[in-house]
Design a protein around this motif. Structure first.
Motif, PDB file in Angstrom:
ATOM      1  N   LEU A  42       0.808  -1.216   0.000  1.00 21.25           N
ATOM      2  CA  LEU A  42       0.000   0.000   0.000  1.00 21.25           C
ATOM      3  C   LEU A  42       0.843   1.268   0.000  1.00 21.25           C
ATOM      4  O   LEU A  42       0.310   2.368  -0.001  1.00 21.25           O
ATOM      5  CB  LEU A  42      -0.927   0.012   1.221  1.00 21.25           C
ATOM      6  CG  LEU A  42      -1.929  -1.147   1.300  1.00 21.25           C
ATOM      7  CD1 LEU A  42      -2.723  -1.073   2.589  1.00 21.25           C
ATOM      8  CD2 LEU A  42      -2.855  -1.154   0.097  1.00 21.25           C
ATOM      9  N   ARG A 120      -7.248  -4.722   6.013  1.00 23.88           N
ATOM     10  CA  ARG A 120      -6.530  -3.673   6.731  1.00 23.88           C
ATOM     11  C   ARG A 120      -6.914  -3.764   8.212  1.00 23.88           C
ATOM     12  O   ARG A 120      -8.006  -3.351   8.598  1.00 23.88           O
ATOM     13  CB  ARG A 120      -6.884  -2.299   6.157  1.00 23.88           C
ATOM     14  CG  ARG A 120      -6.530  -2.179   4.684  1.00 23.88           C
ATOM     15  CD  ARG A 120      -6.946  -0.849   4.086  1.00 23.88           C
ATOM     16  NE  ARG A 120      -8.401  -0.645   4.122  1.00 23.88           N
ATOM     17  CZ  ARG A 120      -9.245  -1.185   3.265  1.00 23.88           C
ATOM     18  NH1 ARG A 120      -8.810  -1.997   2.324  1.00 23.88           N
ATOM     19  NH2 ARG A 120     -10.539  -0.942   3.342  1.00 23.88           N
ATOM     20  N   PRO A 156     -10.057  -9.038   8.869  1.00 21.70           N
ATOM     21  CA  PRO A 156      -9.025  -8.623   7.916  1.00 21.70           C
ATOM     22  C   PRO A 156      -7.843  -9.581   7.880  1.00 21.70           C
ATOM     23  O   PRO A 156      -6.866  -9.320   7.188  1.00 21.70           O
ATOM     24  CB  PRO A 156      -8.604  -7.252   8.465  1.00 21.70           C
ATOM     25  CG  PRO A 156      -8.792  -7.368   9.940  1.00 21.70           C
ATOM     26  CD  PRO A 156     -10.008  -8.259  10.119  1.00 21.70           C
ATOM     27  N   ALA A 227     -12.683  -2.808   5.748  1.00 24.95           N
ATOM     28  CA  ALA A 227     -11.342  -3.159   6.220  1.00 24.95           C
ATOM     29  C   ALA A 227     -11.020  -4.631   6.019  1.00 24.95           C
ATOM     30  O   ALA A 227      -9.853  -5.022   6.102  1.00 24.95           O
ATOM     31  CB  ALA A 227     -11.203  -2.803   7.697  1.00 24.95           C
ATOM     32  N   PRO A 230      -8.732  -6.203   0.689  1.00 18.50           N
ATOM     33  CA  PRO A 230      -7.528  -5.438   0.338  1.00 18.50           C
ATOM     34  C   PRO A 230      -7.844  -4.166  -0.428  1.00 18.50           C
ATOM     35  O   PRO A 230      -7.110  -3.178  -0.333  1.00 18.50           O
ATOM     36  CB  PRO A 230      -6.715  -6.428  -0.507  1.00 18.50           C
ATOM     37  CG  PRO A 230      -7.716  -7.413  -1.019  1.00 18.50           C
ATOM     38  CD  PRO A 230      -8.761  -7.525   0.046  1.00 18.50           C
TER      39      PRO A 230
END
Length: 478
Positions: A42, A120, A156, A227, A230
């Protein structure tokens, strides 16, 4: 000491088994440490001023799995005992940001399970629960890069399982204390364990858990918990592999039926008001067999609901459309295929409505595949006779999936709902009988059309016809 990966007939005590398994950590997959920053999928995360011991630890994490004892020794060698506290604080920050992943190494030192971020979220390990544990009835196993990934809806995190761990999974189908504690910690952190205990099992007793099928809950959670994925929204995930599809499907080489264009001014003068249409709208499960739907009526309904009024190019280069009904991103992926059994002025068969040209394209004559579609529509609407027309609503999936990630399919389903209501209201204003269906058979649609079901498939169906004789507009026919 006995290894549980071989599942002996008589299991070793949990404490002894756990001692043969070791927790390790490394930078999250694809992460590297260089020049005071951790590079991730990211982007880069700058850490600021960190000690030589912390730098050495992060370089070691970037090279592969390390257990806590080895990393602590590395930090002490550079920073002394006092440097451990600062390192532990930094490590906690990295875990909270999901920059570290954890694994369990088996007796031979090879990883048997790995906790990885798939969305996340934090990878901070939770303690192993006390007492018996069991897998959540909602957890799902899927193939992932040469392993099996175990995941709970909305989490996540996933636990990737190698052969040594998959041999332990049967133990976790019931309440057990025989699974090594390090593996239990990974599962607990990923949210893959059932709540409660054998004496109080909410997933076996409570409505909120029992009513959800695991696949349904996974779909719901994935698309409603950003979240946990991805990427979310307009990410253009595969734009480097495929170009956008045209807004209108290419014309076929088969016969076409030109449709009359209705006079919208004349319609507006005689139409019901919006309030009247909404209040009279209902599902009508019966058609007037003496006076069937006409081609003019079908043409007017299609023109007023799904024709393309204009096209334009979006800022991303995708061709977009304006139609009487809304669509997320103006992509308008829905196609309507009228399946005709009885319509005055139109031969029976399966057609595709060309919304850019206001034409019907002949797809196939009546046959076994179309008979299956008619039969299912008749059963789904609880009609005594075959419906005069079945409007098969198909989606050209690539129109949406080229741009949107995670939310693409639920967005399509929202568009289906919009189309249903638009067709209902226009049909009500026209005095026609309409009934939306809750399910259909996309495999029968593929057989009837020859379409690749991964590229275009049905996502909705409505039955349409003339209102039964003697039935007032807005009255439901049982």
């Amino acid at each position: 000491m006995t290894s549980t990966s071989t599942l002996p007939d008589e299991a070793a005590p949990a404490s002894a088994v756990s001692a043969t398994y070791t927790l390790t950590s490394r930078l999250a997959r694809g992460g590297t440490f260089q020049d005071g920053a951790i590079a991730t999928r990211l982007g880069a995360v700058r850490l600021g001023a960190i000690t030589p011991g912390a730098q050495a630890a992060l370089r070691a994490y970037g090279e592969g799995d390390r257990d806590e004892a080895a990393i602590s020794a590395l930090v002490v060698a550079h920073d002394g005992e006092m440097g451990l506290l600062r390192w532990q604080m930094l490590r906690s920050r990295l875990e909270a940001a999901g920059l570290l992943e954890h694994a369990v190494a088996g007796p031979d030192g090879a990883p048997v399970a790995r906790l990885v971020p798939v969305g996340r979220g934090s990878t901070t390990l939770k303690p192993a629960p006390r007492g018996p544990v069991r897998l959540s009835r909602h957890a799902l196993l899927t193939p992932a890069e040469g392993t099996l990934a175990l995941r709970a809806p909305g989490s996540p995190l996933a636990v990737e399982l190698a052969a040594g761990a998959t041999a332990l999974l049967p133990l976790l189908t019931t309440w057990t204390e025989e699974v090594p504690a390090p593996l239990v910690r990974l599962l607990a952190t990923a949210g893959a364990l059932a709540p409660g205990d054998p004496d109080a099992d909410p997933q076996a007793e409570e409505r909120g858990s029992l009513q959800w099928d695991p696949v349904d809950l996974a779909f719901h959670a994935r698309t409603r918990v950003p979240a946990s994925a991805p990427g979310y929204g307009g990410t253009y995930r595969h734009a480097d592999l495929f170009g956008p599809e045209p807004v209108a499907a290419p014309a076929s080489d088969g016969p076409r039926v030109a449709l009359p264009v209705p006079d919208l001014d004349a319609i507006a003068a005689r139409d019901l008001t919006l309030t009247e249409a909404i209040e009279r709208r209902t599902s009508t499960r019966g058609h007037d067999q003496e006076h069937p739907l006409t081609l003019d009526q079908l043409a007017e309904l299609l023109y007023r609901t799904v024709r393309i009024r204009r096209t334009f190019t979006g800022s991303d280069g995708q061709e977009l459309a304006d139609r009487p009904l809304p669509s997320g991103g103006a992509v308008h992926e829905l196609e309507v295929y009228p399946l005709v059994t009885r319509c005055e002025g139109l031969e029976p068969g399966l057609y595709r409505y060309a919304p850019d040209r206001h034409e019907l394209e002949f797809v196939s004559a009546p046959g076994p595949a179309t008979a299956t579609l008619v039969k299912e529509a008749r059963g789904g609407s609880m009609m005594e006779d075959d419906p005069q027309v079945v409007l098969l609503v198909a989606a050209r999936f690539g129109r949406v999936m080229w741009k949107y990630e995670t939310v693409a399919y639920p967005l399509i389903l929202k568009h289906v709902g919009v189309l249903y209501q638009t067709v209902y209201l226009v049909a009500t204003a026209m005095g026609l009988a309409v009934c939306g269906l809750g399910g259909g058979d996309t495999s029968a649609f593929a057989a009837a059309t020859g379409r690749d079901p991964l590229l275009e498939g049905t996502v909705g169906e409505l039955v349409l016809g003339s209102r039964p004789a003697g039935s007032a507009r807005g009255e439901t026919t049982p």
